[in-house]
Design an enzyme around this catalytic site. Structure first.
Site, PDB file in Angstrom:
ATOM      1  N   LYS A  79      39.749  94.286  22.253  1.00 35.68           N
ATOM      2  CA  LYS A  79      39.617  93.482  23.650  1.00 35.68           C
ATOM      3  C   LYS A  79      41.056  93.450  24.295  1.00 35.68           C
ATOM      4  O   LYS A  79      41.436  93.934  25.583  1.00 35.68           O
ATOM      5  CB  LYS A  79      39.548  92.124  23.194  1.00 35.68           C
ATOM      6  CG  LYS A  79      37.709  92.204  23.777  1.00 35.68           C
ATOM      7  CD  LYS A  79      37.488  90.164  24.043  1.00 35.68           C
ATOM      8  CE  LYS A  79      35.892  89.974  24.187  1.00 35.68           C
ATOM      9  NZ  LYS A  79      35.401  89.175  23.989  1.00 35.68           N
TER      10      LYS A  79
ATOM     11  N   LYS B  82      29.172  91.306  28.612  1.00 31.91           N
ATOM     12  CA  LYS B  82      28.938  90.113  29.730  1.00 31.91           C
ATOM     13  C   LYS B  82      30.137  90.585  30.650  1.00 31.91           C
ATOM     14  O   LYS B  82      29.935  90.170  31.876  1.00 31.91           O
ATOM     15  CB  LYS B  82      28.700  88.586  29.945  1.00 31.91           C
ATOM     16  CG  LYS B  82      29.478  87.772  28.367  1.00 31.91           C
ATOM     17  CD  LYS B  82      29.567  86.138  28.656  1.00 31.91           C
ATOM     18  CE  LYS B  82      29.141  85.790  27.469  1.00 31.91           C
ATOM     19  NZ  LYS B  82      29.951  86.183  26.283  1.00 31.91           N
TER      20      LYS B  82
ATOM     21  N   LYS C 239      29.059  98.078  22.755  1.00 28.84           N
ATOM     22  CA  LYS C 239      27.838  96.726  23.063  1.00 28.84           C
ATOM     23  C   LYS C 239      27.808  96.422  24.874  1.00 28.84           C
ATOM     24  O   LYS C 239      28.529  96.692  25.104  1.00 28.84           O
ATOM     25  CB  LYS C 239      28.590  95.927  21.820  1.00 28.84           C
ATOM     26  CG  LYS C 239      28.027  94.912  21.547  1.00 28.84           C
ATOM     27  CD  LYS C 239      29.260  93.967  21.641  1.00 28.84           C
ATOM     28  CE  LYS C 239      29.988  92.857  22.128  1.00 28.84           C
ATOM     29  NZ  LYS C 239      29.762  91.565  21.593  1.00 28.84           N
TER      30      LYS C 239
HETATM   31  N1  AQP Z   1      24.990  93.328  22.943  1.00 28.59           N
HETATM   32  C1  AQP Z   1      25.214  92.209  22.108  1.00 28.59           C
HETATM   33  N2  AQP Z   1      23.941  92.333  20.749  1.00 28.59           N
HETATM   34  C2  AQP Z   1      23.767  90.806  19.977  1.00 28.59           C
HETATM   35  N3  AQP Z   1      24.536  90.034  19.738  1.00 28.59           N
HETATM   36  C3  AQP Z   1      25.407  90.038  21.177  1.00 28.59           C
HETATM   37  N4  AQP Z   1      26.337  89.146  21.157  1.00 28.59           N
HETATM   38  C4  AQP Z   1      27.582  89.487  22.562  1.00 28.59           C
HETATM   39  N5  AQP Z   1      26.797  90.546  22.748  1.00 28.59           N
HETATM   40  C5  AQP Z   1      25.791  91.067  21.896  1.00 28.59           C
HETATM   41  C6  AQP Z   1      26.214  87.814  20.491  1.00 28.59           C
HETATM   42  O1  AQP Z   1      26.162  86.720  21.342  1.00 28.59           O
HETATM   43  C7  AQP Z   1      26.897  85.412  21.082  1.00 28.59           C
HETATM   44  C8  AQP Z   1      27.851  85.128  22.470  1.00 28.59           C
HETATM   45  O2  AQP Z   1      28.743  86.057  21.967  1.00 28.59           O
HETATM   46  P1  AQP Z   1      29.659  85.137  22.474  1.00 28.59           P
HETATM   47  O3  AQP Z   1      30.239  85.538  24.210  1.00 28.59           O
HETATM   48  O4  AQP Z   1      30.945  84.755  21.567  1.00 28.59           O
HETATM   49  O5  AQP Z   1      31.197  86.401  22.729  1.00 28.59           O
HETATM   50  P2  AQP Z   1      31.176  88.378  22.258  1.00 28.59           P
HETATM   51  O6  AQP Z   1      30.610  88.444  21.209  1.00 28.59           O
HETATM   52  O7  AQP Z   1      32.199  89.008  22.968  1.00 28.59           O
HETATM   53  O8  AQP Z   1      29.456  88.127  23.790  1.00 28.59           O
HETATM   54  P3  AQP Z   1      29.812  89.293  25.113  1.00 28.59           P
HETATM   55  O9  AQP Z   1      28.640  89.480  25.620  1.00 28.59           O
HETATM   56  O10 AQP Z   1      30.735  91.046  24.888  1.00 28.59           O
HETATM   57  O11 AQP Z   1      31.384  88.526  26.126  1.00 28.59           O
HETATM   58  P4  AQP Z   1      32.781  89.286  26.706  1.00 28.59           P
HETATM   59  O12 AQP Z   1      32.049  90.217  27.133  1.00 28.59           O
HETATM   60  O13 AQP Z   1      33.318  87.970  27.793  1.00 28.59           O
HETATM   61  O14 AQP Z   1      33.705  89.865  25.126  1.00 28.59           O
HETATM   62  C9  AQP Z   1      27.892  86.221  19.786  1.00 28.59           C
HETATM   63  O15 AQP Z   1      26.699  85.621  18.927  1.00 28.59           O
HETATM   64  C10 AQP Z   1      27.781  87.372  19.067  1.00 28.59           C
HETATM   65  O16 AQP Z   1      27.057  88.243  18.107  1.00 28.59           O
END
Ligand code: AQP
Length: 340
Positions: free
Chosen positions: A118, A204, A201
Site C-alpha cells: 500500500k 475495493k 488481489k
Molecule cells: N480479494 C479478496 N479475496 C478474499 N478476501 C478478501 N478480503 C479483501 N479482499 C479480498 C478480505 O476482506 C476482509 C476485509 O478487508 P479490509 O476491508 O480490511 O481490507 P483489505 O483486505 O485491504 O480489502 P480491500 O478490499 O483490498 O480493501 P482496500 O482496497 O481498502 O485495501 C478481510 O478479511 C480480507 O482478508
C-alpha cells in the site's frame, strides 16, 4: 497457554474504504455469517479508523460506513445475534492500540507485506497510521479477547502479528491475559483476484472499477465485467492441474466454485474443454442470482440511514460493555492510572 482457557469469541472487520467486493464477500463475509449461525459469540466491526490510514473523503467515508453496515446485514449478519458496530464509536480500540504500539517491535512491522504494497515506492510519504495498522488490528481483536478471526488470505500475516503482540504482552507482564487468536481462512476463494490482472488481489480501492464485482453492482454490470474479464485464449482444462500458469482462468473457476459451493474439480468436470465465451455468461448468471437478493436488501437498508445509525449505536454500546473492562484491566496491568 492454550485458547481453551478463554471463551470462544469471533471478531472481524472490514474497512469502509469503498463498497464491498465479491472478494470481501467470498473471502470473509460469508464465513462471518456461518460462524454467527454456529452460535459462537460474534463481534463484527466497520473499521473506519483503519480506512483513514489512507486518504478518505469525509462525506464518502460517512456514507461508506453506513453502506458497509448495510452490506453486512444484507449478507446475513444479524445485529441482534452478532454485535455489529463502527470502530470509532468505541474509543477503547484506539486506547488499546496505543499500548500495542509500545509492545509491537519495529522489526515486526517492517515485515508486513500489506504496508509494502500500500505504501508503494514512496514510503516516506505513507502515513504513520498505515505503518501502525497491524497494532490497531491487534487491538480490535484483543479488546474482545477474541479467539477466532475469519479473514481472507491477505490478512493472515496481520492475525499472526496479533498473536505475537498478545504473546509479548503476556510474557512482559507475566500474565495470561490475552488468548492467541487463530485466523479462520476457508473456502474455494480465500484470495479472489482482480478481473483485469490475475496476479493482483481484487480490491475495493483499485482505481479500475472493471477489476472488481461490487456487491451493489446490478446484473448488467456484473455480466459486462465478467465478459470483459481478462483471460487467455485456451479453453478451460478438465482438471485443476491444467490451471497452472493461468491465473485469470484459475480465478474465474475459483469464483464459480465458491459461489456454487462446489470444488474446482467439479466446475472443471462440467466446463473442461469449453471456451470462456460459454463459461463467462454461466458465471455471470450464477453470480447475479446469488448476489441479487443481497444487493436488493442492501439498497432497502440504505434507504433508511437513521435505522442503520440506530443499529450502530446499539452495537457500540454492547461492544463497549465487553471492551471497557478489558482495557481497564490492561491499564492496571501496565501501571497506567485510568480512574478520575
Ligand atoms: N480479494 C479478496 N479475496 C478474499 N478476501 C478478501 N478480503 C479483501 N479482499 C479480498 C478480505 O476482506 C476482509 C476485509 O478487508 P479490509 O476491508 O480490511 O481490507 P483489505 O483486505 O485491504 O480489502 P480491500 O478490499 O483490498 O480493501 P482496500 O482496497 O481498502 O485495501 C478481510 O478479511 C480480507 O482478508
Amino acid at each position: 497457554m492454550s485458547n481453551e482457557t478463554f471463551e470462544p469469541r469471533v471478531f472481524s472487520g472490514m474497512q469502509p474504504s469503498g463498497n464491498l467486493t465479491l472478494g470481501n464477500y467470498l473471502g470473509a463475509l460469508r464465513r462471518w455469517v456461518e460462524m454467527q449461525d454456529e452460535g459462537i459469540p460474534t463481534v463484527y466491526c466497520v473499521v473506519n479508523l483503519h480506512a483513514i490510514t489512507v486518504w478518505q473523503d469525509p462525506e464518502a467515508l460517512r456514507n461508506a460506513t453506513r453502506e458497509v453496515t448495510a452490506a453486512y446485514i444484507a449478507a446475513g449478519v444479524d445485529p441482534t445475534r452478532s454485535i455489529l458496530f463502527n470502530q470509532s464509536q468505541v474509543p477503547q480500540h484506539a486506547e488499546l492500540a496505543w499500548i500495542f504500539n509500545c509492545v509491537a517491535r519495529l522489526g515486526w512491522l517492517n515485515r508486513m507485506t500489506q504496508f509494502k504494497d500500500k505504501a508503494g515506492k514512496d514510503r516516506e510519504k505513507a502515513s504513520i497510521g498505515l505503518y501502525a495498522y497491524p497494532a490497531l488490528m491487534a487491538a480490535d481483536i484483543l479488546a474482545y479477547r477474541a479467539t477466532h478471526v475469519p479473514v481472507g488470505e491477505d490478512q493472515k500475516q496481520h492475525v499472526e502479528l496479533t498473536r505475537d503482540i498478545a504473546a509479548k504482552f503476556n510474557h512482559d507482564f507475566g500474565v495470561e491475559f490475552f488468548p492467541m487468536p487463530e485466523p479462520v481462512i476457508k473456502g474455494a476463494a480465500t484470495r479472489v483476484m482482480s478481473l483485469r490482472d490475475g496476479t493482483k488481489k481484487m480490491s475495493k480501492s483499485d482505481p479500475s472499477d472493471m477489476s472488481r464485482i461490487n456487491l451493489r453492482d446490478d446484473a448488467d454490470t456484473i455480466a459486462q465485467k465478467f465478459r470483459k474479464a481478462r483471460t487467455d485464449s485456451e479453453p478451460l482444462p478438465s482438471e485443476p492441474a491444467g490451471l497452472e500458469g493461468r491465473p485469470e482462468a484459475r480465478n474465474l473457476v475459483n469464483i464459480y466454485a465458491a459461489i456454487a459451493g462446489v470444488s474446482a474439480e467439479a466446475v472443471l468436470s462440467e466446463y473442461g474443454g469449453r471456451a470462456f465465451s460459454e463459461f463467462k455468461p454461466a458465471l455471470a448468471d450464477l453470480a447475479t442470482a446469488h448476489l441479487a437478493p443481497v444487493t436488493a436488501r442492501m439498497r432497502a437498508l440504505m434507504a433508511d440511514p437513521a435505522e442503520i445509525d440506530r443499529i450502530l449505536g446499539d452495537g457500540a454500546n454492547r461492544a463497549a460493555e465487553i471492551a471497557e473492562p478489558v482495557v481497564a484491566q490492561v491499564y492496571d496491568i501496565v501501571g497506567l492510572i485510568r480512574s478520575r
